[in-house]
Design an enzyme around this catalytic site. Structure first.
Site, PDB file in Angstrom:
ATOM      1  CD  GLU A 147      42.711  35.343  52.476  1.00 17.30           C
ATOM      2  OE1 GLU A 147      42.545  35.267  53.698  1.00 17.30           O
ATOM      3  OE2 GLU A 147      42.268  34.493  51.673  1.00 17.30           O
TER       4      GLU A 147
ATOM      5  CD  GLU B   7      37.623  36.080  50.873  1.00 10.01           C
ATOM      6  OE1 GLU B   7      38.746  35.643  50.589  1.00 10.01           O
ATOM      7  OE2 GLU B   7      37.375  37.302  50.918  1.00 10.01           O
TER       8      GLU B   7
END
Length: 672
Positions: free
Chosen positions: A116, A136
């Protein structure tokens, strides 16, 4: 005061930001990072006129490991979770809107929050061998640092969902470049920084594509297929993260990027404060690490391994040993079968003399005590005098198998799971006479193979086989009650099991549970079960022993499962059983048996019970494992005990809550 981001500006105005948390072996999005990033972007904005570009690199072996799981599992307020996700995103947004080119120089793994951060940079350059991805979802979460929004805008909706978000796939640098996550791949660390500097000089006006092109690539024709794809992936299992990811991704395409970030944070807040994410974080990180953290001290390296038996298990064990760099002699009385697995590190043979000097022996022959004693008798005088002697058995007591060797202190069980190269767990079984040194050496073998060990004490079936046997028996018992086979399979899928229960029995073959039952009865350890009669009829009356011969609970065509065998309807008159009971019977019976294993001292820790049940026998990951399932059941342990009594009244005393469970429920403790 040490900071998690070091700042260095060269004479050419390029600022190199080195991610280096002084208190951790890996960089994570913890409080130190958030504080350092806030200070860093504020300084970048303040000194912007003197800066020509920014390079983000890392001093760690991994570039950036992702979210800080201690912090994530502590969230209990959705608002607090939303605020933290919003802050992280705001910092990265300020970075990408700095007005100067920003390059991620990725010298190691950039996973979760690491990717990210990289996605918030205008250019991503990676070192060969680096790995990137957003895993995730495998912890019950979604990327909350802008990963959903930016990956969708970078790759398009369908590609981002299928290749990045919904399965948590990790991509090696070159594959990531082909996908579009990485822009450039270089061979050396020196090239990495040089390429980053060169790109900054050539692209002084760099900006993000989503800040210049407002539309998002969405294949409108493919949109209706996305929910169907997700249903196929989940099979009704109660995993909220993939559903939240799909919703956040689709909704993000309908709004501007900053509004999309808000949507992403809201979906994240609901997940991170929910029970499934907390269960999965505990199991897949904390419990798994606890299982692998035993101190083994100094253990000599393996110079030569001998694997006895070249069937599916033996061949798989030989392959993972060779992959770890261990020379292996693979012995089978059928020389041709062993020869099929020859490689640079695997020497096939039918000649027992070839095993001379081996310091590790792993026996993987048929589950017959006499045969196992025979093969050890043949090799014990040939191998190294201090060789570690291991049996890959799934049910036979190690203590009795050890009677076939003279050095019983060096004898231990190593229960691998099929297929060996893929399955991440090894059950290490300590017999009554197994020595501490043998245990340490066995754990070193498992660690060398990069698998997770659980240590259990000796018992018929140990932990994993004993517990999964209750699961398969319960599914077959439902048939004996007249429950439609399709309902049984659907219940196991919706409970979250990776394979429907009757399909699993077919894979294992129906002869296996009957053999285990007969051996237990012969040892005075067996008890009748409602599944017994169905299994006997399937084998003896209908000639349908499982998938291997092409006929079991299912029908097969060219080895491929086609449909449930219609004759199953003749096993019992049809009956209606509440669907929720079907699901919970499967979950409860395994959890109850695990409590008994803990009470009897077969299990040596709660963490190993939880991660062992998930990685070894497919207990649903959303539960956090067999004992965590009890902890998190509605009403806690008292609620679980009450429901167990209800199931016992309806379906049999095998569901009666064990004494240890009742004691913990009474004193307010949990399985920790």
């Amino acid at each position: 005061m040490a900071t998690a981001i070091r700042w260095h500006r060269d004479g050419d105005g390029i600022v190199v930001l080195t991610l280096d948390d002084p208190g951790r072996a890996a960089n994570t999005m913890n409080e130190a990072y958030v504080r350092a990033m806030e200070e860093t972007v504020t300084r970048l904005e303040r000194e912007r006129d003197d800066i020509t570009g920014v390079v983000l690199t890392s001093a760690k072996k991994s570039w950036f490991a992702g979210g800080d799981l201690d912090s994530l599992r502590a969230f209990d307020s959705p608002q607090a979770a939303f605020d933290r996700a919003s802050l992280v995103k705001a910092q990265l947004r300020r970075l990408e809107l700095l007005g100067r080119p920003v390059v991620a120089a990725i010298n190691g793994a950039a996973l979760g929050g690491g990717l990210e951060i990289a996605l918030a940079c205008h250019r991503r350059i990676a070192l060969t061998g680096a790995v990137v991805g957003c895993p995730e979802v495998t912890l019950g979460l979604l990327p909350a640092g802008g990963g959903v929004v930016r990956s969708v805008r970078l790759l398009g909706l369908t590609a981002a969902l299928t290749h990045v978000l919904l399965k948590g796939t990790r991509h090696e640098a070159r594959a990531a470049r082909e996908l579009g996550l990485i822009d450039e791949v270089v061979e050396t660390p020196e090239e990495l920084l040089a390429a980053a500097r060169r790109w900054i000089r050539e692209n002084p006006d760099a900006s993000q594509p989503w800040d210049t092109v407002r539309t998002v690539r969405v294949d409108r024709a493919a949109l209706p297929a996305l929910p169907a794809m997700l249903r196929h992936q989940l099979k009704g299992a109660p995993y909220p993260a993939p559903r939240h990811i799909l919703a956040a991704a689709v909704e993000s395409t309908q709004v501007d990027v900053d509004t999309a970030f808000v949507i992403e944070s809201r979906y994240f807040a609901g997940l991170v404060t929910g029970p499934v994410a907390k269960n999965m974080i505990k199991a897949f990180f904390f419990d798994r690490n606890a299982a692998a953290a035993r101190d083994i001290g100094d253990v000599p390296p393996i110079r030569k391994a001998a694997v006895l038996g070249a069937g599916m298990m033996g061949a798989g064990i030989a392959q993972v040993l060779a992959r770890a760099g261990v020379p292996v002699v693979l012995r089978d009385v059928d020389a041709g079968r062993a020869a099929a697995y020859a490689s640079d590190l695997i020497t096939p043979t039918a000649d027992v003399a070839e095993l001379a000097g081996a310091d590790l022996v792993i026996e993987a022959v048929f589950e017959d005590p006499g045969l196992k004693h025979k093969v050890f008798a043949e090799i014990e005088d040939l191998v190294a005098p201090d060789a570690l002697l291991c049996s890959n058995t799934s049910t036979l007591p190690i203590t009795s198998l050890a009677e076939g060797v003279r050095r019983q202190g060096d004898f231990i069980g190593l229960h691998f799971f099929s297929p060996v190269p893929k399955m991440p767990l090894v059950e290490v079984i300590r017999g009554e006479k197994t020595g501490d040194e043998a245990l340490r050496r066995a754990l070193a073998v498992v660690r060398l193979l990069r698998k997770t060990p659980i240590v259990v004490n000796d018992s018929r079936g140990f932990f994993t086989s004993r517990v999964i046997g209750t699961f398969t028996n319960e599914g077959v018992a439902m048939l004996a009650e007249g429950v439609p086979a399709a309902s049984i399979e659907q219940a196991s899928s919706q409970a979250g099991y990776p394979a429907p229960v009757l399909a699993l029995v077919d894979e294992l073959t129906l002869t296996l549970p009957r053999k285990i039952r007969q051996e237990a009865l012969a040892a005075g350890a067996g008890t009748p079960h409602p599944a017994d009669a169905v299994i006997d009829r399937m084998i003896d009356e209908f000639g349908r022993p499982g998938r291997s011969p092409g006929a079991g609970f299912y029908e097969y065509e060219d080895g491929r499962r086609t449909r449930l065998w219609p004759g199953l309807k003749t096993l019992a008159p049809p009956a209606e059983v509440p669907f929720e009971d079907l699901k919970e019977r499967l979950l409860f019976i395994e959890a109850i048996e695990a409590v008994k294993c803990l009470d009897e001292g077969v299990l040596t820790s709660v963490a190993e019970a939880n991660i062992g049940s998930i990685l070894g026998i497919g207990y649903p990951g959303w539960t956090g494992g067999v004992l965590q399932y009890i902890n998190q059941y509605e009403g806690g342990l008292p609620g679980f005990a009450e429901r167990a009594r209800q199931l016992a009244g309806r379906y049999g005393e095998r569901f009666a809550p064990p004494a240890l469970l009742l004691a913990k429920a009474a004193d307010g403790t949990t399985f920790d």
